[in-house]
Design an enzyme around this catalytic site. Structure first.
Site, PDB file in Angstrom:
ATOM      1  N   CYS A  64     -18.189  67.355 -50.874  1.00  0.00           N
ATOM      2  CA  CYS A  64     -18.752  68.640 -50.466  1.00  0.00           C
ATOM      3  C   CYS A  64     -19.225  68.608 -49.012  1.00  0.00           C
ATOM      4  O   CYS A  64     -19.623  67.553 -48.514  1.00  0.00           O
ATOM      5  CB  CYS A  64     -19.951  68.985 -51.325  1.00  0.00           C
ATOM      6  SG  CYS A  64     -19.646  68.950 -53.072  1.00  0.00           S
TER       7      CYS A  64
ATOM      8  N   ARG B  91     -12.380  66.380 -45.806  1.00  0.00           N
ATOM      9  CA  ARG B  91     -13.125  65.556 -46.761  1.00  0.00           C
ATOM     10  C   ARG B  91     -12.748  65.866 -48.207  1.00  0.00           C
ATOM     11  O   ARG B  91     -13.131  65.134 -49.108  1.00  0.00           O
ATOM     12  CB  ARG B  91     -14.635  65.787 -46.572  1.00  0.00           C
ATOM     13  CG  ARG B  91     -15.131  65.340 -45.219  1.00  0.00           C
ATOM     14  CD  ARG B  91     -16.508  65.869 -44.950  1.00  0.00           C
ATOM     15  NE  ARG B  91     -17.496  65.183 -45.743  1.00  0.00           N
ATOM     16  CZ  ARG B  91     -18.210  64.148 -45.325  1.00  0.00           C
ATOM     17  NH1 ARG B  91     -18.013  63.676 -44.117  1.00  0.00           N
ATOM     18  NH2 ARG B  91     -19.112  63.590 -46.090  1.00  0.00           N
TER      19      ARG B  91
ATOM     20  N   TRP C  12     -16.633  70.207 -53.934  1.00  0.00           N
ATOM     21  CA  TRP C  12     -15.754  69.327 -54.713  1.00  0.00           C
ATOM     22  C   TRP C  12     -16.385  69.259 -56.094  1.00  0.00           C
ATOM     23  O   TRP C  12     -17.480  68.718 -56.253  1.00  0.00           O
ATOM     24  CB  TRP C  12     -15.699  67.951 -54.033  1.00  0.00           C
ATOM     25  CG  TRP C  12     -14.689  67.023 -54.606  1.00  0.00           C
ATOM     26  CD1 TRP C  12     -13.339  67.049 -54.399  1.00  0.00           C
ATOM     27  CD2 TRP C  12     -14.949  65.887 -55.443  1.00  0.00           C
ATOM     28  NE1 TRP C  12     -12.752  66.007 -55.069  1.00  0.00           N
ATOM     29  CE2 TRP C  12     -13.715  65.280 -55.721  1.00  0.00           C
ATOM     30  CE3 TRP C  12     -16.095  65.331 -55.999  1.00  0.00           C
ATOM     31  CZ2 TRP C  12     -13.593  64.150 -56.514  1.00  0.00           C
ATOM     32  CZ3 TRP C  12     -15.975  64.203 -56.789  1.00  0.00           C
ATOM     33  CH2 TRP C  12     -14.735  63.626 -57.037  1.00  0.00           C
TER      34      TRP C  12
ATOM     35  N   ASN D 240     -25.013  69.549 -51.820  1.00  0.00           N
ATOM     36  CA  ASN D 240     -24.106  68.412 -52.039  1.00  0.00           C
ATOM     37  C   ASN D 240     -24.835  67.438 -52.943  1.00  0.00           C
ATOM     38  O   ASN D 240     -26.021  67.183 -52.741  1.00  0.00           O
ATOM     39  CB  ASN D 240     -23.811  67.665 -50.727  1.00  0.00           C
ATOM     40  CG  ASN D 240     -22.954  68.477 -49.794  1.00  0.00           C
ATOM     41  OD1 ASN D 240     -22.487  69.546 -50.155  1.00  0.00           O
ATOM     42  ND2 ASN D 240     -22.750  67.956 -48.588  1.00  0.00           N
ATOM     43  N   GLY D 241     -24.132  66.847 -53.891  1.00  0.00           N
ATOM     44  CA  GLY D 241     -24.775  65.844 -54.741  1.00  0.00           C
ATOM     45  C   GLY D 241     -24.864  66.301 -56.181  1.00  0.00           C
ATOM     46  O   GLY D 241     -24.167  67.251 -56.597  1.00  0.00           O
TER      47      GLY D 241
ATOM     48  N   GLU E 108      -3.922  47.010 -52.871  1.00  0.00           N
ATOM     49  CA  GLU E 108      -4.098  48.130 -51.932  1.00  0.00           C
ATOM     50  C   GLU E 108      -2.816  48.969 -51.873  1.00  0.00           C
ATOM     51  O   GLU E 108      -2.875  50.197 -51.820  1.00  0.00           O
ATOM     52  CB  GLU E 108      -4.491  47.574 -50.549  1.00  0.00           C
ATOM     53  CG  GLU E 108      -4.504  48.568 -49.402  1.00  0.00           C
ATOM     54  CD  GLU E 108      -5.470  49.744 -49.571  1.00  0.00           C
ATOM     55  OE1 GLU E 108      -6.235  49.770 -50.542  1.00  0.00           O
ATOM     56  OE2 GLU E 108      -5.405  50.663 -48.734  1.00  0.00           O
TER      57      GLU E 108
ATOM     58  N   LYS F 196      -2.576  52.906 -52.799  1.00  0.00           N
ATOM     59  CA  LYS F 196      -2.034  53.923 -51.894  1.00  0.00           C
ATOM     60  C   LYS F 196      -0.981  54.748 -52.612  1.00  0.00           C
ATOM     61  O   LYS F 196      -0.974  55.968 -52.521  1.00  0.00           O
ATOM     62  CB  LYS F 196      -1.383  53.272 -50.650  1.00  0.00           C
ATOM     63  CG  LYS F 196      -2.295  52.717 -49.598  1.00  0.00           C
ATOM     64  CD  LYS F 196      -3.102  53.726 -48.832  1.00  0.00           C
ATOM     65  CE  LYS F 196      -4.415  54.014 -49.493  1.00  0.00           C
ATOM     66  NZ  LYS F 196      -5.546  53.217 -49.094  1.00  0.00           N
TER      67      LYS F 196
ATOM     68  N   GLU G 121      -2.513  57.033 -55.357  1.00  0.00           N
ATOM     69  CA  GLU G 121      -3.396  58.035 -54.781  1.00  0.00           C
ATOM     70  C   GLU G 121      -2.646  59.265 -54.250  1.00  0.00           C
ATOM     71  O   GLU G 121      -3.070  60.389 -54.445  1.00  0.00           O
ATOM     72  CB  GLU G 121      -4.123  57.361 -53.613  1.00  0.00           C
ATOM     73  CG  GLU G 121      -5.525  57.754 -53.409  1.00  0.00           C
ATOM     74  CD  GLU G 121      -6.194  56.985 -52.274  1.00  0.00           C
ATOM     75  OE1 GLU G 121      -5.575  56.096 -51.638  1.00  0.00           O
ATOM     76  OE2 GLU G 121      -7.355  57.299 -52.002  1.00  0.00           O
TER      77      GLU G 121
ATOM     78  N   HIS H  95       2.109  36.519 -68.341  1.00  0.00           N
ATOM     79  CA  HIS H  95       1.010  36.612 -69.301  1.00  0.00           C
ATOM     80  C   HIS H  95       0.840  38.037 -69.827  1.00  0.00           C
ATOM     81  O   HIS H  95      -0.182  38.356 -70.415  1.00  0.00           O
ATOM     82  CB  HIS H  95      -0.293  36.126 -68.652  1.00  0.00           C
ATOM     83  CG  HIS H  95      -0.220  34.691 -68.217  1.00  0.00           C
ATOM     84  ND1 HIS H  95      -0.177  33.651 -69.114  1.00  0.00           N
ATOM     85  CD2 HIS H  95      -0.124  34.135 -66.990  1.00  0.00           C
ATOM     86  CE1 HIS H  95      -0.085  32.502 -68.456  1.00  0.00           C
ATOM     87  NE2 HIS H  95      -0.044  32.775 -67.159  1.00  0.00           N
TER      88      HIS H  95
ATOM     89  N   LYS I 206     -12.598  62.625 -49.573  1.00  0.00           N
ATOM     90  CA  LYS I 206     -12.589  61.579 -48.553  1.00  0.00           C
ATOM     91  C   LYS I 206     -13.795  60.670 -48.685  1.00  0.00           C
ATOM     92  O   LYS I 206     -13.684  59.454 -48.601  1.00  0.00           O
ATOM     93  CB  LYS I 206     -12.540  62.229 -47.165  1.00  0.00           C
ATOM     94  CG  LYS I 206     -12.557  61.228 -46.018  1.00  0.00           C
ATOM     95  CD  LYS I 206     -11.323  60.352 -46.049  1.00  0.00           C
ATOM     96  CE  LYS I 206     -11.349  59.237 -45.035  1.00  0.00           C
ATOM     97  NZ  LYS I 206     -10.387  58.164 -45.400  1.00  0.00           N
TER      98      LYS I 206
HETATM   99  O1  M6R Z   1     -15.992  55.257 -47.201  1.00  0.00           O
HETATM  100  P1  M6R Z   1     -15.736  54.087 -48.090  1.00  0.00           P
HETATM  101  O2  M6R Z   1     -14.918  53.022 -47.442  1.00  0.00           O
HETATM  102  O3  M6R Z   1     -17.001  53.517 -48.682  1.00  0.00           O
HETATM  103  O4  M6R Z   1     -14.895  54.660 -49.315  1.00  0.00           O
HETATM  104  C1  M6R Z   1     -14.564  53.855 -50.400  1.00  0.00           C
HETATM  105  C2  M6R Z   1     -13.475  54.473 -51.234  1.00  0.00           C
HETATM  106  O5  M6R Z   1     -13.905  55.699 -51.759  1.00  0.00           O
HETATM  107  C3  M6R Z   1     -12.193  54.689 -50.431  1.00  0.00           C
HETATM  108  O6  M6R Z   1     -11.733  53.513 -49.867  1.00  0.00           O
HETATM  109  C4  M6R Z   1     -11.085  55.261 -51.351  1.00  0.00           C
HETATM  110  O7  M6R Z   1     -10.717  54.305 -52.296  1.00  0.00           O
HETATM  111  C5  M6R Z   1      -9.890  55.687 -50.505  1.00  0.00           C
HETATM  112  N1  M6R Z   1      -9.475  57.009 -50.882  1.00  0.00           N
HETATM  113  C6  M6R Z   1      -8.709  54.794 -50.670  1.00  0.00           C
HETATM  114  O8  M6R Z   1      -7.615  55.215 -49.930  1.00  0.00           O
END
Ligand code: M6R
Length: 608
Positions: A2, A28, A74, A99-100, A481, A485, A488, A504, A603
């Site tokens: 948000c 964001r 959000w 926000n929150g 990672e 990606k 996501e 395994h 974000k």
């Molecule tokens: O701002 P941060 O690095 O603390 O965020 C952590 C995760 O939310 C962030 O890395 C998230 O996993 C990304 N969308 C990955 O691409």
């Protein structure tokens, strides 16, 4: 996550400023948005479409005023519907954005319903708006303070009321909020970027702060028990930039950010002349020699950076290292060791779980804290005794890319620093590593030049629903990672395994329909990795391998190989991850997804 923008002025219609601010916060992630102003009454426009559509609605409805609040939401409580979008009104008296999450909103809602309040949304925010109204007896600041004494949870809020329509009250607890100081106007936002060009004078509110904004003045109060005491907060001169928002020649921010990595890494290294504790802060020279353990805490991509660096800390610096997912660590009983260096890693520095885990570690008596972060003014940096600021520049794509490789750069510097203090780094090694580090930007550029070859693979991924990623040793977190990606942004289900684990269990998944992406550096585990690849081949699996050129691996019927330009030893993870970023990006592109704003994600995750 948000976003908040608020402004009160004596000299202009602030609606264009509010809309511009929302546009800058769009990256964001949000699913609805809205603006409320005072214009001889509370007026608002809300939308479940993009900010651009909200802007049209605002023009159509002739919304204008010298004071107003705006929000991108959000969804947490209640679906993304117009009725749940902010600003929320309490009757025709109070307007509020938030926000929150208010944790005890249900009991307050029931209490207010018993007093006759009829809610028009499913949100915790509307409950807070009515609670402020319930507490209002002629003084908005006091009403907000009293309401905040009743709630538990996290918030950044901005409120105004019809009785005093040039005054905005803002408050922060766990959600970022800054005040922007202008000339005969005052602003607030969840990110300075929203106010770029309006002012360079910012006050970063601290948790527990409440502030009252009028066009010509502001007052800040901090929460002490149930009381609020006046407090002075530093006004900092910060050049807030919005030009990072320009896409330039790229189709998406993610693509832009992938290609910015050579520069981001070079910038991160720029201020580092030699390996010395001072690069992590004044107290580092005193703290580092007392450390006999490292505890790394992070979420998502930052967590994978932590996992990667564990291999460096243990192999190069000889320091035992534990890596914890922040949302798990903060709630489990662990055994604290005060000689631990607690390292939090975060692109934003505002991730609620990581911030709470940092505070938790401190409460357990571990006060040797260091944050690796991309935002110098963030809460995490302010909460830590030591810090290293990566210079990735603003990262807008929800999928983190340049933040990751600059985090790895910072963590390698930390490894060398601790190794030096532990007497495990000779002058010769230091020279060698530093030369290699300084060459990384060029090496990453050569990896980026592989893009056309990677694009050649992506049509074979785009119609798949599952993918497997394999790596070994320090490249296992890189496989993780890569899988993150891909899932996501392409929504393909992807799992990563240390290749030795295949037999395994996950080998049962392998058949001709599942692409198996393999990270194959030429290291001491390469021969073992080759055996794992044979296991896949024997089950008719289709292998897509990023191999160092000196492995001698080449393509055959079911093995597709892209050769990496050079073998980069300890720093190889920084190069290999770039290929996986490109693979995910181009696969998502073919699938027609909104790469920069993938569904359900934000974000910066400032709620739990
Ligand atoms: O701002 P941060 O690095 O603390 O965020 C952590 C995760 O939310 C962030 O890395 C998230 O996993 C990304 N969308 C990955 O691409």
């Amino acid at each position: 996550m948000c976003g908040i923008v608020a402004a009160t002025s004596r000299k202009r219609d602030i609606v264009p400023l509010l809309v511009q601010g929302l546009k800058r916060l769009e990256y964001r992630g949000y699913d609805s948005c809205g603006v409320a102003v005072w214009d001889n009454g509370l007026k608002r426009a809300r939308s479940v479409a993009r900010v651009a559509e909200l802007e049209e609605q605002i023009q159509h409805e002739h919304l204008h005023g010298e004071m107003g609040i705006a929000h991108t939401r959000w969804a947490t409580h209640g679906e993304p519907l117009v009725c749940n979008a902010h600003p929320h009104f309490a009757g025709d008296e109070i307007a509020l954005i938030h926000n929150g999450i208010i944790e005890n909103y249900e009991e307050i809602r029931a209490e207010l319903q018993a007093k006759g309040v009829e809610f028009s949304s499913q949100t915790d925010t509307e409950v807070l708006a009515y609670l402020v109204r319930d507490c209002y007896h002629g003084d908005l600041l006091k009403a907000v303070e009293d309401a905040l004494n009743r709630v538990r949870g996290a918030y950044g809020i901005a409120v105004f009321c019809k009785q005093d329509p040039s005054r905005i009250v803002v408050a922060r607890q766990g959600s970022p909020l800054v005040i922007g100081v202008g000339e005969n106007e005052m602003f607030a936002a969840s990110d300075t970027m929203a106010l770029a060009g309006e002012t360079n004078n910012f006050i970063y509110l601290e948790d527990g702060d409440v502030a009252e904004l009028l066009p010509e003045s502001y007052k800040i109060f901090k929460h002490v028990g149930t009381e609020f005491e006046a407090v002075e907060r530093e006004v900092r001169e910060v050049q807030a930039f919005s030009n990072a928002v320009e896409l330039g020649p790229y189709r998406h921010y993610m693509q832009k950010e992938i290609f910015e990595q050579p520069r981001a890494i070079a910038d991160t290294l720029e201020a580092v002349r030699e390996i010395t504790p001072a690069i992590f802060g004044e107290e580092a020279a005193e703290i580092f020699p007392e450390v006999d353990r490292i505890l790394m805490i992070a979420c998502g991509t930052s967590y994978y950076a932590a996992m990667t660096s564990k291999y460096w800390f243990e192999a190069i610096a000889g320091i035992p290292c534990d890596v914890e997912i922040a949302s798990e660590y903060r709630y489990r009983k662990s055994v604290p060791n005060p000689r631990t260096l607690v390292v939090t890693i975060s692109q934003s520095g505002e991730t609620a779980d990581t911030l709470a885990a940092l505070k938790h570690a401190r409460e357990l008596g571990m006060d040797k804290t260091l944050t690796v972060c991309n935002v110098a003014t963030s809460a995490m940096v302010r909460e830590s005794r030591l810090h290293f600021i990566t210079r990735a520049g603003v990262e807008i794509g929800v999928a983190s890319t340049k933040a990751f490789t600059t985090q790895l750069t910072a963590l390698f510097l930390l490894t060398l620093t601790l190794a030096k203090i532990n007497g495990r780094l000779t002058a010769e090694d230091e020279n060698l590593y530093m030369t290699q580090l300084r060459h990384v930007p060029k090496a990453v550029s050569s990896v980026l030049a592989l893009e056309p070859l990677i694009i050649g693979w992506t049509s074979r991924f785009a119609d798949k629903e599952h993918a497997l990623f394999l790596g070994r040793g320090i490249h296992y977190p890189i496989a993780l990672e890569g899988a993150l990606k891909l899932k996501e942004i392409s929504y393909i289900h992807a799992e990563a395994y240390p290749a030795g684990e295949l037999k395994h269990g996950p080998l049962a998944l392998v058949d001709e329909s599942i692409p198996v992406v393999t990270v194959a550096p030429n290291d001491q585990l390469f021969e073992k990795l080759k055996s794992n690849m044979k296991e896949v081949e024997a089950r008719r699996g289709e292998l897509y391998v990023f191999a160092d050129s000196d492995t001698g691996l080449s393509s055959s019927e079911h093995i597709h190989v892209i050769r990496m330009p050079e073998n980069y030893g300890a720093l190889s993870p920084i190069l290999h991850v770039v290929t996986l970023q490109l693979l995910a990006y181009h696969t998502a592109l073919i699938r027609g997804n909104d790469v920069d704003k993938p569904r359900n994600l934000a974000k910066s995750v400032t709620v739990e």
